[in-house]
Design a protein around this motif. Structure first.
Motif, PDB file in Angstrom:
ATOM      1  N   VAL A  19       0.833  -1.211   0.000  1.00 28.66           N
ATOM      2  CA  VAL A  19       0.000   0.000   0.000  1.00 28.66           C
ATOM      3  C   VAL A  19       0.863   1.254   0.000  1.00 28.66           C
ATOM      4  O   VAL A  19       1.989   1.259   0.480  1.00 28.66           O
ATOM      5  N   ASP A  21      -0.555   4.283   1.127  1.00 26.70           N
ATOM      6  CA  ASP A  21      -1.051   5.087   2.251  1.00 26.70           C
ATOM      7  C   ASP A  21      -1.361   4.143   3.414  1.00 26.70           C
ATOM      8  O   ASP A  21      -2.122   3.189   3.261  1.00 26.70           O
ATOM      9  N   GLU A  23      -3.246   4.391   5.872  1.00 27.65           N
ATOM     10  CA  GLU A  23      -4.655   4.371   6.264  1.00 27.65           C
ATOM     11  C   GLU A  23      -5.530   3.636   5.248  1.00 27.65           C
ATOM     12  O   GLU A  23      -6.688   3.366   5.512  1.00 27.65           O
ATOM     13  N   GLU A  24      -4.966   3.297   4.105  1.00 29.08           N
ATOM     14  CA  GLU A  24      -5.718   2.624   3.053  1.00 29.08           C
ATOM     15  C   GLU A  24      -6.038   1.190   3.463  1.00 29.08           C
ATOM     16  O   GLU A  24      -5.200   0.485   4.007  1.00 29.08           O
ATOM     17  N   CYS A  25      -7.262   0.753   3.227  1.00 31.48           N
ATOM     18  CA  CYS A  25      -7.661  -0.640   3.405  1.00 31.48           C
ATOM     19  C   CYS A  25      -8.162  -1.129   2.051  1.00 31.48           C
ATOM     20  O   CYS A  25      -9.263  -0.795   1.639  1.00 31.48           O
ATOM     21  N   PRO A  26      -7.350  -1.907   1.350  1.00 33.55           N
ATOM     22  CA  PRO A  26      -7.720  -2.355   0.008  1.00 33.55           C
ATOM     23  C   PRO A  26      -8.872  -3.359   0.033  1.00 33.55           C
ATOM     24  O   PRO A  26      -9.115  -4.001   1.048  1.00 33.55           O
TER      25      PRO A  26
END
Length: 80
Positions: A19, A21, A23-26
């Motif tokens: 990832v 970022d 804070e990103e949750c794919p």
């Protein structure tokens, strides 16, 4: 760019993702759900030294010529 571990809240699939970022949750690669959660990852590190986890500085024990690896006499019940 770190690799994080995630869990899909809908189907229970655990997966890793590179990832950009933190804070990103794919989305889940199996069911495409956006309901994923970041997991805590286990980390192993080495700081030096000469113990068995020091990275190869300690030689491996020699195999016994008179028995199995579990004993030195060759007369235990696990030797065949």
């Amino acid at each position: 760019m770190p690799i994080f571990e995630y869990l899909c809240d809908d189907c229970g699939t655990e997966f890793e993702e590179l990832v950009f970022d933190r804070e990103e949750c794919p989305p889940c690669p199996k069911c495409a759900s956006a309901r994923t959660s970041k997991l805590m990852s286990a980390v192993r590190s080495r700081t030096g030294g000469t113990g068995p986890d020091a990275g190869g500085d300690t030689p491996a024990p020699a195999a016994s010529s008179s028995g199995c690896a579990g004993c030195s006499g060759g007369n235990c019940s696990s030797c065949h």
